[in-house]
Design a protein around this motif. Structure first.
Motif, PDB file in Angstrom:
ATOM      1  N   VAL A 180      -0.187   3.805 -11.651  1.00  0.00           N
ATOM      2  CA  VAL A 180      -1.106   3.916 -10.526  1.00  0.00           C
ATOM      3  C   VAL A 180      -0.289   4.332  -9.310  1.00  0.00           C
ATOM      4  CG1 VAL A 180      -2.901   2.816  -9.146  1.00  0.00           C
ATOM      5  CG2 VAL A 180      -2.464   2.019 -11.491  1.00  0.00           C
ATOM      6  N   ARG A 199       0.827  -1.206   0.000  1.00  0.00           N
ATOM      7  CA  ARG A 199       0.000   0.000   0.000  1.00  0.00           C
ATOM      8  C   ARG A 199       0.861   1.255   0.000  1.00  0.00           C
ATOM      9  NH1 ARG A 199      -3.759  -0.945   5.053  1.00  0.00           N
ATOM     10  NH2 ARG A 199      -1.879  -2.057   5.687  1.00  0.00           N
ATOM     11  N   ASP A 205      -6.853  -1.953  -5.365  1.00  0.00           N
ATOM     12  CA  ASP A 205      -6.276  -1.885  -6.708  1.00  0.00           C
ATOM     13  C   ASP A 205      -5.781  -3.245  -7.170  1.00  0.00           C
ATOM     14  OD1 ASP A 205      -4.741   1.315  -5.930  1.00  0.00           O
ATOM     15  OD2 ASP A 205      -6.718   0.878  -6.797  1.00  0.00           O
ATOM     16  N   SER A 206      -5.806  -4.230  -6.285  1.00  0.00           N
ATOM     17  CA  SER A 206      -5.414  -5.584  -6.670  1.00  0.00           C
ATOM     18  C   SER A 206      -6.365  -6.092  -7.747  1.00  0.00           C
ATOM     19  CB  SER A 206      -5.468  -6.523  -5.461  1.00  0.00           C
ATOM     20  OG  SER A 206      -4.520  -6.160  -4.491  1.00  0.00           O
ATOM     21  N   PHE A 254     -12.358   6.262 -12.817  1.00  0.00           N
ATOM     22  CA  PHE A 254     -11.253   5.899 -11.927  1.00  0.00           C
ATOM     23  C   PHE A 254     -10.642   7.171 -11.364  1.00  0.00           C
ATOM     24  CE2 PHE A 254     -10.415   1.358 -12.181  1.00  0.00           C
ATOM     25  CZ  PHE A 254     -11.279   0.988 -13.196  1.00  0.00           C
ATOM     26  N   ARG A 283      -5.441   8.949  -9.294  1.00  0.00           N
ATOM     27  CA  ARG A 283      -4.236   8.148  -9.017  1.00  0.00           C
ATOM     28  C   ARG A 283      -3.844   7.312 -10.243  1.00  0.00           C
ATOM     29  NH1 ARG A 283      -4.635   4.128  -6.075  1.00  0.00           N
ATOM     30  NH2 ARG A 283      -6.920   3.843  -6.025  1.00  0.00           N
ATOM     31  N   PHE A 284      -4.814   7.130 -11.107  1.00  0.00           N
ATOM     32  CA  PHE A 284      -4.568   6.365 -12.338  1.00  0.00           C
ATOM     33  C   PHE A 284      -4.233   7.341 -13.469  1.00  0.00           C
ATOM     34  CE2 PHE A 284      -6.061   1.994 -11.444  1.00  0.00           C
ATOM     35  CZ  PHE A 284      -6.594   2.187 -10.184  1.00  0.00           C
ATOM     36  N   GLN A 326      -9.384  -2.696 -16.065  1.00  0.00           N
ATOM     37  CA  GLN A 326      -9.125  -3.336 -14.778  1.00  0.00           C
ATOM     38  C   GLN A 326     -10.155  -4.433 -14.575  1.00  0.00           C
ATOM     39  OE1 GLN A 326     -10.679  -1.786 -11.004  1.00  0.00           O
ATOM     40  NE2 GLN A 326      -8.577  -1.517 -10.315  1.00  0.00           N
ATOM     41  N   TYR A 335      -4.824  -6.269 -14.818  1.00  0.00           N
ATOM     42  CA  TYR A 335      -4.872  -5.093 -15.676  1.00  0.00           C
ATOM     43  C   TYR A 335      -4.626  -5.541 -17.119  1.00  0.00           C
ATOM     44  CZ  TYR A 335      -5.198  -2.279 -11.552  1.00  0.00           C
ATOM     45  OH  TYR A 335      -5.651  -1.728 -10.368  1.00  0.00           O
ATOM     46  N   LEU A 364      -0.969   3.198  -4.093  1.00  0.00           N
ATOM     47  CA  LEU A 364      -1.751   1.968  -4.238  1.00  0.00           C
ATOM     48  C   LEU A 364      -2.576   1.649  -3.001  1.00  0.00           C
ATOM     49  CD1 LEU A 364       0.901  -0.236  -6.050  1.00  0.00           C
ATOM     50  CD2 LEU A 364      -1.333   0.450  -6.966  1.00  0.00           C
TER      51      LEU A 364
END
Lengths: 112, 114
Positions: free
Chosen positions: A78, A15, A85-86, A60, A63-64, A36, A89, A81
């Motif tokens: 990204v 993270r 976000d897991s 989104f 952060r993206f 995603q 992609y 995290l």
């Protein structure tokens, strides 16, 4: 002919870290899209780039981010995290007017 | 958010049987596409049907589209164990020039038993 290639295939982050995912489209394809896919769900649209310009953005957070290079390859970045976000992609390339997308095998990101 | 629903969420059949998956969507579309995904890998395009088409065939695949009901179905005939995968419908909204933006359903997981 090579298909869409993505790297890395798997990665683990913690993270708060940031990640950069890379995509090379099929030769001749100028459009690249990012998706995603969270486990058990369908892919969700993140970005589309065409001729190095952003053509669309999904729902989104900032952060993206992404960009496309002169050779039409693309990066998805990204920042900061979060566990959520897991996901897998996926990058896809296309000829703009045909509708059919060609997907890479994806980059599986795990955030701990 | 997803465009619509797929039904059933999971389907298990014997080899040789037919498999039917349904997809509903919410907004008017330019076209509807079906994709296949094996075990969390990349998606493979199967077939595209435009909004002015009602039925399309490709090998053992048959797709129908009913724009009045905002629904589509994918029929796989004479299924094989190798057809085991997740199947997704995806739409391009009507009037969209952004053909790289597909709106996917939740998918149907198909298991074909040998």
């Amino acid at each position: 002919d090579a298909g869409v290639t993505q790297s890395p295939t798997h990665l683990i982050k913690t993270r708060g870290q940031h990640v950069t995912l890379r995509c090379s489209p099929i030769s001749g394809h100028k459009s690249v899209s990012w998706y995603q896919q969270v486990l058990g769900q369908g892919p969700q649209f993140i970005f589309q780039y065409y001729e190095k310009e952003e053509r669309g953005r999904g729902n989104f957070p900032d952060r993206f981010s992404a960009r496309q290079f002169p050779n039409y390859s693309s990066e998805l970045n990204v920042n900061a995290l979060l566990l959520g976000d897991s996901a897998l992609y996926l990058c896809a390339s296309s000829l703009l007017n045909t509708g059919e997308l060609f997907f890479g095998e994806g980059s599986r990101l795990t955030v701990l | 958010s997803q465009q619509g629903e797929e039904d059933p969420q999971a389907l298990s059949i014997q080899e040789g049987e037919n498999a039917t998956m349904n997809c509903s969507y919410k907004t008017s579309i330019n076209n509807l596409q079906w994709y296949r995904q094996n075990s969390g890998r990349g998606l493979v395009h199967l077939i595209l049907i435009r909004s002015n088409e009602r039925e399309k065939h490709s090998g053992r695949l048959r797709v129908t589209l009913d724009t009045s009901k905002k629904s589509s179905s994918l029929l796989i005939t004479a299924s094989r164990a190798a057809d085991t995968a997740s199947y997704f419908c995806a739409t391009v909204p009507s009037g969209s020039s952004n053909t790289g933006k597909l709106i996917f359903g939740q998918g149907t997981t198909l298991q074909v038993k040998p």
